[in-house]
Design a protein around this motif. Structure first.
Motif, PDB file in Angstrom:
ATOM      1  N   VAL A  19       0.845  -1.208   0.000  1.00 27.71           N
ATOM      2  CA  VAL A  19       0.000   0.000   0.000  1.00 27.71           C
ATOM      3  C   VAL A  19       0.874   1.250   0.000  1.00 27.71           C
ATOM      4  O   VAL A  19       0.622   2.213  -0.739  1.00 27.71           O
ATOM      5  CB  VAL A  19      -0.925  -0.006   1.242  1.00 27.71           C
ATOM      6  CG1 VAL A  19      -1.736   1.290   1.307  1.00 27.71           C
ATOM      7  CG2 VAL A  19      -1.839  -1.226   1.220  1.00 27.71           C
ATOM      8  N   LEU A  20       1.918   1.224   0.842  1.00 21.65           N
ATOM      9  CA  LEU A  20       2.830   2.361   0.908  1.00 21.65           C
ATOM     10  C   LEU A  20       3.511   2.594  -0.436  1.00 21.65           C
ATOM     11  O   LEU A  20       3.625   3.739  -0.902  1.00 21.65           O
ATOM     12  CB  LEU A  20       3.889   2.108   1.985  1.00 21.65           C
ATOM     13  CG  LEU A  20       5.028   3.129   2.079  1.00 21.65           C
ATOM     14  CD1 LEU A  20       4.480   4.489   2.508  1.00 21.65           C
ATOM     15  CD2 LEU A  20       6.097   2.661   3.061  1.00 21.65           C
ATOM     16  N   SER A  25       4.041   6.626  -4.677  1.00 21.56           N
ATOM     17  CA  SER A  25       4.290   6.904  -6.100  1.00 21.56           C
ATOM     18  C   SER A  25       3.056   7.525  -6.765  1.00 21.56           C
ATOM     19  O   SER A  25       3.190   8.401  -7.630  1.00 21.56           O
ATOM     20  CB  SER A  25       4.666   5.605  -6.818  1.00 21.56           C
ATOM     21  OG  SER A  25       5.813   5.027  -6.223  1.00 21.56           O
ATOM     22  N   SER A  26       1.876   7.088  -6.340  1.00 18.25           N
ATOM     23  CA  SER A  26       0.642   7.607  -6.944  1.00 18.25           C
ATOM     24  C   SER A  26       0.441   9.080  -6.621  1.00 18.25           C
ATOM     25  O   SER A  26      -0.091   9.837  -7.452  1.00 18.25           O
ATOM     26  CB  SER A  26      -0.565   6.809  -6.454  1.00 18.25           C
ATOM     27  OG  SER A  26      -0.468   5.462  -6.863  1.00 18.25           O
ATOM     28  N   LEU A  27       0.841   9.506  -5.427  1.00 17.35           N
ATOM     29  CA  LEU A  27       0.658  10.909  -5.051  1.00 17.35           C
ATOM     30  C   LEU A  27       1.396  11.839  -6.005  1.00 17.35           C
ATOM     31  O   LEU A  27       0.888  12.900  -6.378  1.00 17.35           O
ATOM     32  CB  LEU A  27       1.141  11.127  -3.611  1.00 17.35           C
ATOM     33  CG  LEU A  27       0.243  10.552  -2.512  1.00 17.35           C
ATOM     34  CD1 LEU A  27       0.899  10.707  -1.145  1.00 17.35           C
ATOM     35  CD2 LEU A  27      -1.123  11.240  -2.524  1.00 17.35           C
ATOM     36  N   GLY A  32       1.054  15.466 -10.698  1.00 18.07           N
ATOM     37  CA  GLY A  32       1.409  15.760 -12.080  1.00 18.07           C
ATOM     38  C   GLY A  32       0.187  15.844 -12.974  1.00 18.07           C
ATOM     39  O   GLY A  32       0.105  16.706 -13.855  1.00 18.07           O
ATOM     40  N   PHE A  33      -0.799  14.949 -12.737  1.00 14.64           N
ATOM     41  CA  PHE A  33      -2.040  14.948 -13.526  1.00 14.64           C
ATOM     42  C   PHE A  33      -2.754  16.293 -13.446  1.00 14.64           C
ATOM     43  O   PHE A  33      -3.124  16.893 -14.466  1.00 14.64           O
ATOM     44  CB  PHE A  33      -2.947  13.818 -13.021  1.00 14.64           C
ATOM     45  CG  PHE A  33      -4.300  13.777 -13.647  1.00 14.64           C
ATOM     46  CD1 PHE A  33      -4.479  13.222 -14.906  1.00 14.64           C
ATOM     47  CD2 PHE A  33      -5.407  14.302 -12.984  1.00 14.64           C
ATOM     48  CE1 PHE A  33      -5.741  13.182 -15.495  1.00 14.64           C
ATOM     49  CE2 PHE A  33      -6.666  14.269 -13.564  1.00 14.64           C
ATOM     50  CZ  PHE A  33      -6.832  13.699 -14.819  1.00 14.64           C
ATOM     51  N   PHE A  34      -2.912  16.792 -12.235  1.00 13.79           N
ATOM     52  CA  PHE A  34      -3.643  18.064 -12.076  1.00 13.79           C
ATOM     53  C   PHE A  34      -2.796  19.262 -12.526  1.00 13.79           C
ATOM     54  O   PHE A  34      -3.344  20.279 -12.978  1.00 13.79           O
ATOM     55  CB  PHE A  34      -4.089  18.231 -10.622  1.00 13.79           C
ATOM     56  CG  PHE A  34      -5.248  17.336 -10.270  1.00 13.79           C
ATOM     57  CD1 PHE A  34      -6.511  17.586 -10.783  1.00 13.79           C
ATOM     58  CD2 PHE A  34      -5.078  16.234  -9.452  1.00 13.79           C
ATOM     59  CE1 PHE A  34      -7.589  16.759 -10.475  1.00 13.79           C
ATOM     60  CE2 PHE A  34      -6.136  15.397  -9.139  1.00 13.79           C
ATOM     61  CZ  PHE A  34      -7.396  15.651  -9.662  1.00 13.79           C
ATOM     62  N   LEU A 116       6.645   5.259 -14.072  1.00 13.54           N
ATOM     63  CA  LEU A 116       5.548   4.678 -14.847  1.00 13.54           C
ATOM     64  C   LEU A 116       4.234   5.422 -14.610  1.00 13.54           C
ATOM     65  O   LEU A 116       3.516   5.771 -15.573  1.00 13.54           O
ATOM     66  CB  LEU A 116       5.387   3.196 -14.470  1.00 13.54           C
ATOM     67  CG  LEU A 116       4.247   2.437 -15.158  1.00 13.54           C
ATOM     68  CD1 LEU A 116       4.490   2.400 -16.666  1.00 13.54           C
ATOM     69  CD2 LEU A 116       4.130   1.014 -14.609  1.00 13.54           C
ATOM     70  N   LEU A 117       3.909   5.674 -13.361  1.00 14.73           N
ATOM     71  CA  LEU A 117       2.632   6.334 -13.041  1.00 14.73           C
ATOM     72  C   LEU A 117       2.626   7.793 -13.503  1.00 14.73           C
ATOM     73  O   LEU A 117       1.584   8.317 -13.904  1.00 14.73           O
ATOM     74  CB  LEU A 117       2.362   6.249 -11.535  1.00 14.73           C
ATOM     75  CG  LEU A 117       2.094   4.828 -11.000  1.00 14.73           C
ATOM     76  CD1 LEU A 117       1.908   4.847  -9.495  1.00 14.73           C
ATOM     77  CD2 LEU A 117       0.868   4.217 -11.677  1.00 14.73           C
ATOM     78  N   THR A 118       3.775   8.449 -13.424  1.00 17.98           N
ATOM     79  CA  THR A 118       3.840   9.837 -13.902  1.00 17.98           C
ATOM     80  C   THR A 118       3.603   9.882 -15.411  1.00 17.98           C
ATOM     81  O   THR A 118       2.854  10.729 -15.908  1.00 17.98           O
ATOM     82  CB  THR A 118       5.211  10.450 -13.570  1.00 17.98           C
ATOM     83  OG1 THR A 118       5.390  10.456 -12.158  1.00 17.98           O
ATOM     84  CG2 THR A 118       5.304  11.882 -14.092  1.00 17.98           C
TER      85      THR A 118
END
Length: 241
Positions: A19-20, A25-27, A32-34, A116-118
């Motif tokens: 989860v961590l 990484s998602s944060l 970046g998305f916004f 990857l997520l970015t």
């Protein structure tokens, strides 16, 4: 050794480490998305990817290492299982070496996830607003190389945090050192001496001066391996934890 590593891997599967790893990484990707959606004109891929690496190296990596090492150590401190583990018929150093290997593995996975997520966040955002599609080449090899250097230069910080987390049954000393290191890293960003500070070594991989990159990378990686070895020897010889 393989059996010990396998056991540690199973422990991680049942812990909050996954989860961590995903959350941290998602944060960065969500941010970046916004940021892409808020833009009024297209930026380069370098702008988004290097910025993500910078945020990771500057703040999220030190805080994630603090939380991860405390989490891994508390798996044994919490149920007071060290006595049982240390009575097993195997060299004690393997127990601590396996812990260190698992922490390094998770940090490496988190580093790759950040890239990857970015990338995914930027692609998703520009699908909604095609006029903001990034310009310039997407240099994956260069981004991966820089992130690899960030990981290697962070070895000293990881070794210090893991040593403290395993040494003390309470998670407070590890949290105090981790939060304090991150705090001084943030408030003293422009300090030239930061190249010698373990918590600032990763962000120095983005410096334009070659000596800063080489110094931080050499010290962070070299001393990190030495400290990991010393921590393993020291903890193996302790009779009571």
């Amino acid at each position: 050794m393989i059996a010990v590593l396998s056991v540690e891997l199973r422990k991680l599967n049942r812990s909050l480490a996954a989860v961590l790893a995903i959350a941290a990484s998602s944060l960065i990707a969500i941010f970046g998305f916004f940021m892409v959606l808020r833009g009024t004109r297209a930026q380069s891929w370098d702008m988004w990817m290097v910025s993500a690496i910078g945020i990771w190296a500057y703040f999220m990596l030190p805080m994630s290492v603090t939380a991860l090492t405390a989490l891994v150590a508390h798996m044994e401190h919490g149920p007071k299982s060290w006595d049982h583990l240390r009575s097993l018929p195997l060299p004690r150093w393997r127990l601590y070496a396996a812990k260190a290997a698992m922490v390094l593995l998770v940090v490496a996975i988190m580093s790759l996830l950040t890239l990857l997520l970015t990338w995914g966040a930027v692609v998703l955002a520009t699908t909604l607003k095609p006029e903001l599609t990034p310009t310039g080449p997407f240099e994956l090899a260069r981004y991966a190389t820089t992130m690899g250097k960030v990981f290697l230069s962070a070895l000293l910080m990881i070794a210090i945090q893991l040593w403290i987390a395993l040494r003390f049954a309470s998670f407070v000393p590890a949290l105090v050192v981790g939060i304090g290191g991150t705090f001084f890293s943030v408030v003293a960003t422009s300090a030239k001496q930061g190249v010698f500070f373990p918590w600032q070594m990763p962000v120095n991989m983005l410096a334009t001066e070659a000596w800063r990159v080489n110094t931080a990378l050499g010290l962070g990686c070299g001393l990190g391996l030495v400290v990991l070895a010393l921590a393993t020897v020291h903890l193996s010889r302790r009779e009571v934890l």
